[in-house]
Design an enzyme around this catalytic site. Structure first.
Site, PDB file in Angstrom:
ATOM      1  N   TYR A 169     -15.748   0.600   8.060  1.00 18.47           N
ATOM      2  CA  TYR A 169     -14.313   0.806   8.280  1.00 18.47           C
ATOM      3  C   TYR A 169     -13.954   0.585   9.761  1.00 18.47           C
ATOM      4  CZ  TYR A 169      -9.950   3.605   8.336  1.00 18.47           C
ATOM      5  OH  TYR A 169      -8.662   4.066   8.482  1.00 18.47           O
ATOM      6  N   ILE A 223      -1.135  -2.017  -5.634  1.00 17.89           N
ATOM      7  CA  ILE A 223      -1.777  -2.491  -6.869  1.00 17.89           C
ATOM      8  C   ILE A 223      -1.626  -1.463  -7.989  1.00 17.89           C
ATOM      9  CG2 ILE A 223      -3.508  -4.199  -6.122  1.00 17.89           C
ATOM     10  CD1 ILE A 223      -5.483  -1.795  -5.907  1.00 17.89           C
ATOM     11  N   GLY A 254       0.847  -1.201   0.000  1.00 20.94           N
ATOM     12  CA  GLY A 254       0.000   0.000   0.000  1.00 20.94           C
ATOM     13  C   GLY A 254       0.880   1.248   0.000  1.00 20.94           C
TER      14      GLY A 254
HETATM   15  P1  NAD Z   1      -4.671   5.462   0.920  1.00 19.42           P
HETATM   16  O1  NAD Z   1      -6.039   5.134   0.444  1.00 19.42           O
HETATM   17  O2  NAD Z   1      -4.083   6.792   0.576  1.00 19.42           O
HETATM   18  O3  NAD Z   1      -3.653   4.345   0.438  1.00 19.42           O
HETATM   19  C1  NAD Z   1      -3.957   2.980   0.445  1.00 19.42           C
HETATM   20  C2  NAD Z   1      -3.160   2.318  -0.654  1.00 19.42           C
HETATM   21  O4  NAD Z   1      -3.529   0.942  -0.706  1.00 19.42           O
HETATM   22  C3  NAD Z   1      -3.444   2.899  -2.056  1.00 19.42           C
HETATM   23  O5  NAD Z   1      -2.239   3.282  -2.681  1.00 19.42           O
HETATM   24  C4  NAD Z   1      -4.118   1.748  -2.805  1.00 19.42           C
HETATM   25  O6  NAD Z   1      -3.755   1.683  -4.179  1.00 19.42           O
HETATM   26  C5  NAD Z   1      -3.547   0.557  -2.043  1.00 19.42           C
HETATM   27  N1  NAD Z   1      -4.385  -0.636  -2.220  1.00 19.42           N
HETATM   28  C6  NAD Z   1      -5.727  -0.721  -2.302  1.00 19.42           C
HETATM   29  N2  NAD Z   1      -6.109  -1.999  -2.488  1.00 19.42           N
HETATM   30  C7  NAD Z   1      -4.970  -2.729  -2.508  1.00 19.42           C
HETATM   31  C8  NAD Z   1      -4.698  -4.110  -2.654  1.00 19.42           C
HETATM   32  N3  NAD Z   1      -5.681  -5.014  -2.828  1.00 19.42           N
HETATM   33  N4  NAD Z   1      -3.408  -4.516  -2.624  1.00 19.42           N
HETATM   34  C9  NAD Z   1      -2.402  -3.620  -2.459  1.00 19.42           C
HETATM   35  N5  NAD Z   1      -2.586  -2.308  -2.319  1.00 19.42           N
HETATM   36  C10 NAD Z   1      -3.863  -1.865  -2.334  1.00 19.42           C
HETATM   37  O7  NAD Z   1      -4.645   5.246   2.507  1.00 19.42           O
HETATM   38  P2  NAD Z   1      -3.687   5.909   3.604  1.00 19.42           P
HETATM   39  O8  NAD Z   1      -4.329   7.152   4.068  1.00 19.42           O
HETATM   40  O9  NAD Z   1      -2.293   5.933   3.130  1.00 19.42           O
HETATM   41  O10 NAD Z   1      -3.867   4.849   4.791  1.00 19.42           O
HETATM   42  C11 NAD Z   1      -2.921   3.843   5.081  1.00 19.42           C
HETATM   43  C12 NAD Z   1      -3.381   3.090   6.317  1.00 19.42           C
HETATM   44  O11 NAD Z   1      -3.530   4.003   7.418  1.00 19.42           O
HETATM   45  C13 NAD Z   1      -4.750   2.407   6.175  1.00 19.42           C
HETATM   46  O12 NAD Z   1      -4.754   1.202   6.903  1.00 19.42           O
HETATM   47  C14 NAD Z   1      -5.705   3.383   6.814  1.00 19.42           C
HETATM   48  O13 NAD Z   1      -6.848   2.738   7.300  1.00 19.42           O
HETATM   49  C15 NAD Z   1      -4.845   3.910   7.951  1.00 19.42           C
HETATM   50  N6  NAD Z   1      -5.299   5.222   8.436  1.00 19.42           N
HETATM   51  C16 NAD Z   1      -5.177   6.342   7.672  1.00 19.42           C
HETATM   52  C17 NAD Z   1      -5.610   7.571   8.149  1.00 19.42           C
HETATM   53  C18 NAD Z   1      -5.473   8.832   7.337  1.00 19.42           C
HETATM   54  O14 NAD Z   1      -5.893   9.910   7.791  1.00 19.42           O
HETATM   55  N7  NAD Z   1      -4.871   8.805   6.167  1.00 19.42           N
HETATM   56  C19 NAD Z   1      -6.200   7.656   9.430  1.00 19.42           C
HETATM   57  C20 NAD Z   1      -6.344   6.487  10.181  1.00 19.42           C
HETATM   58  C21 NAD Z   1      -5.877   5.281   9.677  1.00 19.42           C
END
Ligand code: NAD
Length: 315
Positions: free
Chosen positions: A143, A36, A9
């Site tokens: 979520y 991905i 990711g």
């Molecule tokens: P994001 O949506 O920006 O990035 C997620 C990435 O996962 C994307 O690049 C997407 O292409 C990739 N992805 C999706 N499906 C996939 C698959 N099947 N295989 C491989 N990759 C895949 O999310 P983020 O903000 O970077 O969040 C990262 C983590 O942090 C997550 O677990 C999210 O729940 C957690 N989180 C984020 C926040 C926030 O404010 N950004 C807050 C709390 C928790």
């Protein structure tokens, strides 16, 4: 011992910046980025990249063996607002990816796992202010349900199989290098871009919606710090509350007005308001500070100065 790290990711909001920091720390070729889809240019050219679907355990295992990976940071997930639109897909991705990686650790292919949880594990019945580490947790979003279940899976694998998995409950993460991926706190990133480009923002949350937030630099620092802590210091194996600041759309807009006095904000709450209303306004992260020495660096004022300076020079 030399660590070889796989970030799954890596092309997302947090992955993009975390991967770059890990490469500085552990060496470019020792941090394998995967997703991905391809990510930002800097990440794509600075070290190895593999296409991995996090729901496909065999592909992850192949990459683990190819590079002799010792740690996985699993960041692939479907975020809060998007998962409300695609509940089954959100559940499948968020759960299966985690169980795949925990199984690889249980089978001793890797030594350590990082997986982020979220403030979405709390719900309308949790205390809203200074929400404690342990309290009533009845999440009302797909979520949030996936994150709280994930936390208990992490704890189960740690207790039953000795898996060294570590986790943080991130608040809303604010960044300027990469756009966010469908969360309920995305307005707090968008607001800086809109301030510079258009001088105004229509906010999808109401003006007094207070939420816990954190600057990306602090989120990356906390993530690396908990992963580098001694195993005995990591006493909570569900997930740690993590906090830096909390503010409302009205307050962040006032901070921006100090730099752009003509900036205008209007409010048009949509379906994300209900999600935000179910979450804490502020978080108590004293366990993280006590157990492994967490300290945040940025507040609303210093974060705003840093982001606006960086965005202005980037233009
Ligand atoms: P994001 O949506 O920006 O990035 C997620 C990435 O996962 C994307 O690049 C997407 O292409 C990739 N992805 C999706 N499906 C996939 C698959 N099947 N295989 C491989 N990759 C895949 O999310 P983020 O903000 O970077 O969040 C990262 C983590 O942090 C997550 O677990 C999210 O729940 C957690 N989180 C984020 C926040 C926030 O404010 N950004 C807050 C709390 C928790």
């Amino acid at each position: 011992m030399k660590e070889i790290i796989l970030v799954i990711g890596a092309s997302g909001q947090i992955g993009n910046e975390l991967t770059q920091s890990l490469r500085v720390l552990y060496g470019n070729n020792n941090v394998i980025a995967s997703d991905i889809r391809e990510g930002g240019k800097e990440m794509m050219v600075s070290g190895p990249f593999e296409i991995i679907d996090a729901t496909d355990k065999e592909t992850i295992l192949k990459v683990v063996k190819k590079y002799k990976v010792s740690q996985i940071y699993l960041l692939a997930a479907m975020l809060s607002a998007t998962a409300e639109k695609f509940p089954q897909k959100g559940w499948d991705l968020n759960m299966n990816s985690l169980l795949n990686v925990l199984d690889l650790a249980k089978e001793k292919h890797i030594k350590q796992v990082y997986w982020p949880s979220s403030i979405a594990v709390f719900g309308p019945s949790s205390p809203k202010l200074n929400t404690p580490q342990k309290t009533i947790m009845e999440p009302s979003t797909v979520y949030g349900i996936s994150k709280i279940s994930g936390e208990f899976w992490c704890n189960y694998y740690h207790e039953k199989f000795g898996v060294d998995v570590r986790s943080l409950r991130y608040p809303g993460i604010i960044s300027w290098k990469t756009q966010p991926g469908g969360g309920t706190t995305d307005y707090a990133v968008d607001i800086y871009f809109k301030a510079i480009e258009e001088g105004k923002l229509e906010c999808f949350l109401s003006k007094n919606t207070r939420l816990p937030m954190m600057y990306m630099n602090d989120a990356v620092a906390a993530t690396i710090k908990i992963m580098q802590a001694k195993p005995s210091e990591v006493k909570i194996r569900t997930s740690y509350n993590l906090s830096a600041m909390d503010f409302t759309p009205k307050e962040i807009a006032s901070e921006i007005k100090k730099h752009f006095p003509n900036f205008e904000i209007t409010y048009k709450p949509d379906f994300r308001q209900e999600i935000a209303d179910s979450w804490p306004s502020s978080l108590n992260d004293s366990e993280a500070r006590k157990d492994w020495g967490w300290q945040h660096k940025y507040d609303l004022t210093s974060m705003t100065e840093d982001i606006l300076e960086n965005l202005s020079t980037k233009k």
